[in-house]
Write an enzyme that holds these catalytic residues in place. Sequence first.
Site, PDB file in Angstrom:
ATOM      1  N   HIS A  29       0.836  -1.201   0.000  1.00 32.75           N
ATOM      2  CA  HIS A  29       0.000   0.000   0.000  1.00 32.75           C
ATOM      3  C   HIS A  29       0.876   1.260   0.000  1.00 32.75           C
ATOM      4  CE1 HIS A  29      -3.822  -2.222   0.944  1.00 32.75           C
ATOM      5  NE2 HIS A  29      -2.903  -3.140   1.158  1.00 32.75           N
ATOM      6  N   ASP A 127      -6.257   5.323   1.081  1.00 30.51           N
ATOM      7  CA  ASP A 127      -6.189   3.889   0.850  1.00 30.51           C
ATOM      8  C   ASP A 127      -7.584   3.289   0.686  1.00 30.51           C
ATOM      9  OD1 ASP A 127      -3.789   1.827   1.278  1.00 30.51           O
ATOM     10  OD2 ASP A 127      -5.652   0.886   1.975  1.00 30.51           O
ATOM     11  N   VAL A 354      15.114  -6.584  -0.924  1.00 31.56           N
ATOM     12  CA  VAL A 354      15.895  -6.246  -2.120  1.00 31.56           C
ATOM     13  C   VAL A 354      15.180  -5.101  -2.840  1.00 31.56           C
ATOM     14  CG1 VAL A 354      16.767  -8.592  -2.453  1.00 31.56           C
ATOM     15  CG2 VAL A 354      14.633  -7.907  -3.575  1.00 31.56           C
ATOM     16  N   HIS A 371       4.159 -14.002  -6.500  1.00 37.33           N
ATOM     17  CA  HIS A 371       2.908 -14.256  -5.783  1.00 37.33           C
ATOM     18  C   HIS A 371       1.754 -13.418  -6.346  1.00 37.33           C
ATOM     19  CE1 HIS A 371       3.768 -10.366  -4.183  1.00 37.33           C
ATOM     20  NE2 HIS A 371       2.899 -10.429  -3.199  1.00 37.33           N
ATOM     21  N   ASN A 375       1.524  -4.647  -7.259  1.00 40.63           N
ATOM     22  CA  ASN A 375       2.701  -3.822  -7.578  1.00 40.63           C
ATOM     23  C   ASN A 375       3.739  -4.629  -8.333  1.00 40.63           C
ATOM     24  OD1 ASN A 375       2.067  -1.240  -6.086  1.00 40.63           O
ATOM     25  ND2 ASN A 375       1.847  -2.751  -4.454  1.00 40.63           N
ATOM     26  N   GLU A 379       5.227  -3.864 -12.061  1.00 41.03           N
ATOM     27  CA  GLU A 379       6.679  -3.691 -12.231  1.00 41.03           C
ATOM     28  C   GLU A 379       7.205  -4.645 -13.307  1.00 41.03           C
ATOM     29  OE1 GLU A 379       8.093  -4.229  -8.191  1.00 41.03           O
ATOM     30  OE2 GLU A 379       6.930  -2.491  -7.543  1.00 41.03           O
TER      31      GLU A 379
HETATM   32  N1  UDP Z   1       9.428  -5.385  -2.744  1.00 39.34           N
HETATM   33  C1  UDP Z   1      10.762  -5.076  -2.818  1.00 39.34           C
HETATM   34  N2  UDP Z   1      11.646  -5.900  -2.247  1.00 39.34           N
HETATM   35  C2  UDP Z   1      11.307  -7.043  -1.603  1.00 39.34           C
HETATM   36  C3  UDP Z   1       9.932  -7.376  -1.535  1.00 39.34           C
HETATM   37  C4  UDP Z   1       9.014  -6.526  -2.124  1.00 39.34           C
HETATM   38  O1  UDP Z   1      11.136  -4.054  -3.388  1.00 39.34           O
HETATM   39  O2  UDP Z   1      12.198  -7.734  -1.099  1.00 39.34           O
HETATM   40  C5  UDP Z   1       8.453  -4.420  -3.284  1.00 39.34           C
HETATM   41  C6  UDP Z   1       7.883  -4.809  -4.619  1.00 39.34           C
HETATM   42  O3  UDP Z   1       8.695  -4.329  -5.656  1.00 39.34           O
HETATM   43  C7  UDP Z   1       6.520  -4.147  -4.588  1.00 39.34           C
HETATM   44  C8  UDP Z   1       6.141  -4.148  -3.122  1.00 39.34           C
HETATM   45  O4  UDP Z   1       7.346  -4.310  -2.401  1.00 39.34           O
HETATM   46  O5  UDP Z   1       6.614  -2.817  -5.019  1.00 39.34           O
HETATM   47  C9  UDP Z   1       5.222  -5.292  -2.756  1.00 39.34           C
HETATM   48  O6  UDP Z   1       3.961  -5.060  -3.246  1.00 39.34           O
HETATM   49  P1  UDP Z   1       3.106  -6.182  -3.978  1.00 39.34           P
HETATM   50  O7  UDP Z   1       1.805  -5.557  -4.319  1.00 39.34           O
HETATM   51  O8  UDP Z   1       3.858  -6.790  -5.093  1.00 39.34           O
HETATM   52  O9  UDP Z   1       2.921  -7.334  -2.907  1.00 39.34           O
HETATM   53  P2  UDP Z   1       2.602  -7.369  -1.325  1.00 39.34           P
HETATM   54  O10 UDP Z   1       3.910  -7.280  -0.657  1.00 39.34           O
HETATM   55  O11 UDP Z   1       1.669  -6.254  -0.992  1.00 39.34           O
HETATM   56  O12 UDP Z   1       1.976  -8.714  -1.142  1.00 39.34           O
HETATM   57  N1  UDP Z   2      -8.704  -4.604  -0.081  1.00 42.95           N
HETATM   58  C1  UDP Z   2      -9.849  -3.881  -0.091  1.00 42.95           C
HETATM   59  N2  UDP Z   2     -10.417  -3.507   1.072  1.00 42.95           N
HETATM   60  C2  UDP Z   2      -9.861  -3.823   2.229  1.00 42.95           C
HETATM   61  C3  UDP Z   2      -8.665  -4.524   2.238  1.00 42.95           C
HETATM   62  C4  UDP Z   2      -8.112  -4.910   1.065  1.00 42.95           C
HETATM   63  O1  UDP Z   2     -10.384  -3.568  -1.119  1.00 42.95           O
HETATM   64  O2  UDP Z   2     -10.405  -3.462   3.264  1.00 42.95           O
HETATM   65  C5  UDP Z   2      -8.145  -5.035  -1.347  1.00 42.95           C
HETATM   66  C6  UDP Z   2      -6.949  -4.253  -1.741  1.00 42.95           C
HETATM   67  O3  UDP Z   2      -6.945  -4.116  -3.120  1.00 42.95           O
HETATM   68  C7  UDP Z   2      -5.822  -5.137  -1.322  1.00 42.95           C
HETATM   69  C8  UDP Z   2      -6.417  -6.492  -1.605  1.00 42.95           C
HETATM   70  O4  UDP Z   2      -7.766  -6.362  -1.247  1.00 42.95           O
HETATM   71  O5  UDP Z   2      -4.680  -4.848  -2.059  1.00 42.95           O
HETATM   72  C9  UDP Z   2      -5.803  -7.646  -0.866  1.00 42.95           C
HETATM   73  O6  UDP Z   2      -5.577  -7.304   0.446  1.00 42.95           O
HETATM   74  P1  UDP Z   2      -4.433  -8.028   1.273  1.00 42.95           P
HETATM   75  O7  UDP Z   2      -4.264  -7.277   2.521  1.00 42.95           O
HETATM   76  O8  UDP Z   2      -4.734  -9.483   1.343  1.00 42.95           O
HETATM   77  O9  UDP Z   2      -3.154  -7.904   0.349  1.00 42.95           O
HETATM   78  P2  UDP Z   2      -2.056  -6.762   0.140  1.00 42.95           P
HETATM   79  O10 UDP Z   2      -2.478  -5.891  -1.005  1.00 42.95           O
HETATM   80  O11 UDP Z   2      -1.868  -5.983   1.408  1.00 42.95           O
HETATM   81  O12 UDP Z   2      -0.871  -7.592  -0.211  1.00 42.95           O
END
Ligand code: UDP
Ligand code: UDP
Length: 476
Positions: A29, A127, A354, A371, A375, A379
């Site tokens: 986020h 958010d 990283v 996964h 983001n 990317e």
């Molecule tokens: N990221 C990074 N280094 C790491 C792990 C994650 O720079 O070791 C960054 C990644 O490039 C992205 C963000 O953290 O911008 C993670 O957001 P994403 O929506 O991919 O996944 P989330 O961590 O929310 O599940």
């Molecule tokens: N989300 C939403 N409302 C909420 C929480 C999450 O719409 O109250 C959406 C949002 O797009 C988020 C996604 O559901 O990125 C998955 O949330 P989660 O926390 O599992 O993953 P994150 O994005 O933090 O990796």
Amino acid sequence: IPTMSTLSDDIHNPKTAHVALFPNAGMGHLVPFLRFAALLLRRNDCRVTLITINPTVSLAESRLTSQFLSAFPQVTHLQLHLLPMDPATVNSSDPFWLRFEAVRRSAHLLRPLLSSTSSPVSALVHDVTLVSPLIPIAQSLSLPCYVLFSSSARMLSFISYYPTLASGLESSNSESNPFEDGLLRIPGISPIYKSSIPSLLLDTNTLFAQILMEDSPNLSRLNGILVNSFEGLEKESVEAVNGGKVSKALPPLFTVGPFPPFEFEKTEWSTPTGWLDQQPDGSVVYACFGSRTTLPRNQMREVGEGLVKSGYRFIWVVKDMIVDKEDDNELSEVLGLDLIEKIKGKGLVVKQWVNQGEILGHRAIGGFMSHCGWNSIVEAAAHGVKILAWPLHGDQGINAEVVRASGLGIWVESWGLGCGEIKSDEIGERVREFMGSELLRLRAEKILDMASQAGGVGGSQQKSFDKLIQEWHIKK
Ligand code: UDP
Ligand code: UDP
């Protein structure tokens, strides 16, 4: 709509908008909010106030926020100090979800903060997890209110439809089964597989479900929704939302992606570029499951064995605990010495943050086992790197459907969502299949072209920003 004369006045009076940005917990986020802020600041016609939550859940969040603030000293920084919350009153054990709820319960504290800035704020961008608590506050201050959505336009379509799904789930009448042949049909977009929907949303009593049921109907009260996406990646959903097909009540959707990574995100130690520099072009697999997703240790070891068996070189980011502060076990303990021996000379394993933007941009990277955090997908798209999708929870399954439909990558159907027990032979084989696919490589290159157009001069990103800044003009 401003008249011609006000538009030209603004050219001589550049700082005519002042936007307050309010991300919720988690790097998934925070990162898009800070990149969005950096894009706004690059324009020179907008002031930015950043509101952060104190304390943060992870170290990564506090570190990135300070790097951002040192890079952009012109940004006003306000901190929301959370009221204490008894976790026993919340139906979730995930530290990030607990924080979402804590922020919702402290949201009224935002009003005095927003009124405290020396120059008045002209718009609030917050958010997606804060829709219902923040709209009344923005309205009481006559501020236009926008969400910077942290996931795909396809996930947005799903969220806006969720109350209908939830009432189907809650009804005991079998005729109202919301799934037909295992598919959820939302008007305007291709069906979503039931198996892509996280189990937390198939049970309407969970915190995730309850927040969505409260917030979805209120999306219509927003002035707009901003999404880090572009038509080349998500044409169907963007058109369906903006054409009123998904729901007539949704506000305009602005495609503001793809967000580029910025200098402020770099840290000296965070990227193994020395090792990458020695590898041939497109030869290395990058495996990372985001900032808050862990695999059980046995599954992690299968991943390691699988990467070794694939025969490709790799960089693998290992994550043992959801919150980085608690992730202090040695790699040897997490993976076992045997596996570490096998990996030597074949790949690089790191158990630290990283700089993913830098890794994906390196010429040696040929594919990304991901996964499917949104983001990460954008990317990869912006660097033309193909994806082997391995979604685990949350929005990741629905995002993986975007990866598959766009042609940016493959998602092995039988792996499903969540963590089965995928064996190393299978992983190795799939890695070989996707790394060797010329078709995927060409498609990823095409998506890179479309990403560059969207983010380039005169592209959809710039058009969205121009339109938003106009809407955010301080009314004199
Ligand atoms: N990221 C990074 N280094 C790491 C792990 C994650 O720079 O070791 C960054 C990644 O490039 C992205 C963000 O953290 O911008 C993670 O957001 P994403 O929506 O991919 O996944 P989330 O961590 O929310 O599940
Ligand atoms: N989300 C939403 N409302 C909420 C929480 C999450 O719409 O109250 C959406 C949002 O797009 C988020 C996604 O559901 O990125 C998955 O949330 P989660 O926390 O599992 O993953 P994150 O994005 O933090 O990796």
